[in-house]
Design a protein around this motif. Structure first.
Motif, PDB file in Angstrom:
ATOM      1  N   GLN A 190       0.830  -1.203   0.000  1.00 48.84           N
ATOM      2  CA  GLN A 190       0.000   0.000   0.000  1.00 48.84           C
ATOM      3  C   GLN A 190       0.868   1.259   0.000  1.00 48.84           C
ATOM      4  O   GLN A 190       0.591   2.219  -0.722  1.00 48.84           O
ATOM      5  N   ARG A 191       1.924   1.250   0.810  1.00 54.35           N
ATOM      6  CA  ARG A 191       2.830   2.409   0.876  1.00 54.35           C
ATOM      7  C   ARG A 191       3.495   2.643  -0.472  1.00 54.35           C
ATOM      8  O   ARG A 191       3.586   3.779  -0.949  1.00 54.35           O
ATOM      9  N   GLN A 192       3.952   1.553  -1.112  1.00 58.79           N
ATOM     10  CA  GLN A 192       4.601   1.675  -2.420  1.00 58.79           C
ATOM     11  C   GLN A 192       3.636   2.242  -3.456  1.00 58.79           C
ATOM     12  O   GLN A 192       4.020   3.067  -4.283  1.00 58.79           O
ATOM     13  N   GLU A 193       2.372   1.818  -3.395  1.00 51.99           N
ATOM     14  CA  GLU A 193       1.384   2.330  -4.347  1.00 51.99           C
ATOM     15  C   GLU A 193       1.152   3.825  -4.121  1.00 51.99           C
ATOM     16  O   GLU A 193       1.073   4.603  -5.075  1.00 51.99           O
ATOM     17  N   HIS A 194       1.048   4.226  -2.857  1.00 53.85           N
ATOM     18  CA  HIS A 194       0.814   5.640  -2.561  1.00 53.85           C
ATOM     19  C   HIS A 194       2.018   6.485  -3.005  1.00 53.85           C
ATOM     20  O   HIS A 194       1.834   7.564  -3.573  1.00 53.85           O
ATOM     21  N   GLU A 195       3.222   5.996  -2.762  1.00 51.57           N
ATOM     22  CA  GLU A 195       4.428   6.727  -3.178  1.00 51.57           C
ATOM     23  C   GLU A 195       4.473   6.861  -4.689  1.00 51.57           C
ATOM     24  O   GLU A 195       4.873   7.896  -5.221  1.00 51.57           O
ATOM     25  N   MET A 196       4.059   5.806  -5.387  1.00 48.79           N
ATOM     26  CA  MET A 196       4.019   5.848  -6.846  1.00 48.79           C
ATOM     27  C   MET A 196       3.018   6.901  -7.316  1.00 48.79           C
ATOM     28  O   MET A 196       3.303   7.697  -8.218  1.00 48.79           O
ATOM     29  N   MET A 197       1.839   6.937  -6.691  1.00 54.93           N
ATOM     30  CA  MET A 197       0.821   7.926  -7.071  1.00 54.93           C
ATOM     31  C   MET A 197       1.313   9.343  -6.812  1.00 54.93           C
ATOM     32  O   MET A 197       1.120  10.238  -7.629  1.00 54.93           O
ATOM     33  N   GLU A 198       1.951   9.550  -5.660  1.00 60.21           N
ATOM     34  CA  GLU A 198       2.494  10.873  -5.325  1.00 60.21           C
ATOM     35  C   GLU A 198       3.527  11.309  -6.357  1.00 60.21           C
ATOM     36  O   GLU A 198       3.529  12.449  -6.804  1.00 60.21           O
ATOM     37  N   LYS A 199       4.405  10.391  -6.712  1.00 62.54           N
ATOM     38  CA  LYS A 199       5.467  10.704  -7.667  1.00 62.54           C
ATOM     39  C   LYS A 199       4.882  11.138  -9.011  1.00 62.54           C
ATOM     40  O   LYS A 199       5.375  12.075  -9.649  1.00 62.54           O
TER      41      LYS A 199
END
Length: 198
Positions: A65-74
């Motif tokens: 979930q954290r990796q997905e959120h970081e990807m979206m933020e990026k």
């Protein structure tokens, strides 16, 4: 020093193996022994590093979930044009869906239980930025005018529904795993054509 590196490697191996077992193979109820066997380690190491199977599951899911959120933020906070941001998000989503076909279904389950996106403030900041860009694109005439939230609903539905319902759709539509993957590969162009006017 070397012992610490070995320990970190073992811990990471267990996490990566659990992620594969849970989200690539869809074995959400896999035991610690099954995960240990798949990782080629002793079962006691899972208890040593993670205390329990449920704790390991939570850690692996939180990481995903954290990796997905970081990807979206990026993507959202990048300087890319809006259409390119949507295109890039689709690329990453479908690549992840191919590697971990059961992750999306599990995320939907967690959302229904209210355990997703614990940091709602971060998500709200991301969504506000995305809504603003959507509104600006509507003014440019590149996407149909509607509430920005409706655009997001269309985007998410078109992208994630086939993945979250994969098992049911694959079975009822009579697709093999490879055939359904090929069907998903065609989704990007279809979605882009639906979402964008020009």
């Amino acid at each position: 020093m070397s012992v610490k590196i070995v320990d970190q490697d073992t811990e990471q191996l267990i996490k990566e193996t659990a992620k594969r077992v849970f989200f690539a193979e869809g074995r959400f109820k896999a035991t610690t022994q099954e995960i240990a066997d798949a990782a080629g380690v002793n079962r006691t190491l899972i208890n040593y590093y993670f205390r329990s199977r449920n704790n390991l599951f939570d850690i692996v899911f939180d990481d995903a979930q954290r990796q997905e959120h970081e990807m979206m933020e990026k993507i959202v906070f990048s300087d890319m044009p809006f259409k390119e941001k949507v295109s890039r998000h689709l690329d990453i989503f479908f690549e992840q869906s191919k590697e971990y076909p059961f992750l999306e279904a599990y995320m939907v389950t967690q959302m229904n239980q209210g355990t997703c996106y614990k940091d709602k403030d971060k998500m709200n900041v991301l969504l506000d930025k995305f809504y603003l860009e959507i509104a600006l694109e509507m003014e440019k005439g590149t996407i149909q005018k509607m509430r920005p939230e409706q655009f997001v609903l269309n985007f998410v539905s078109l992208m994630s529904f086939p993945s979250s319902m994969r098992t049911l759709l694959q079975e009822t539509m009579g697709f093999t795993e490879e055939g359904f993957n090929a069907l998903l590969q065609e989704r990007k162009e279809i979605i882009m054509n639906i979402l964008f006017i020009k």
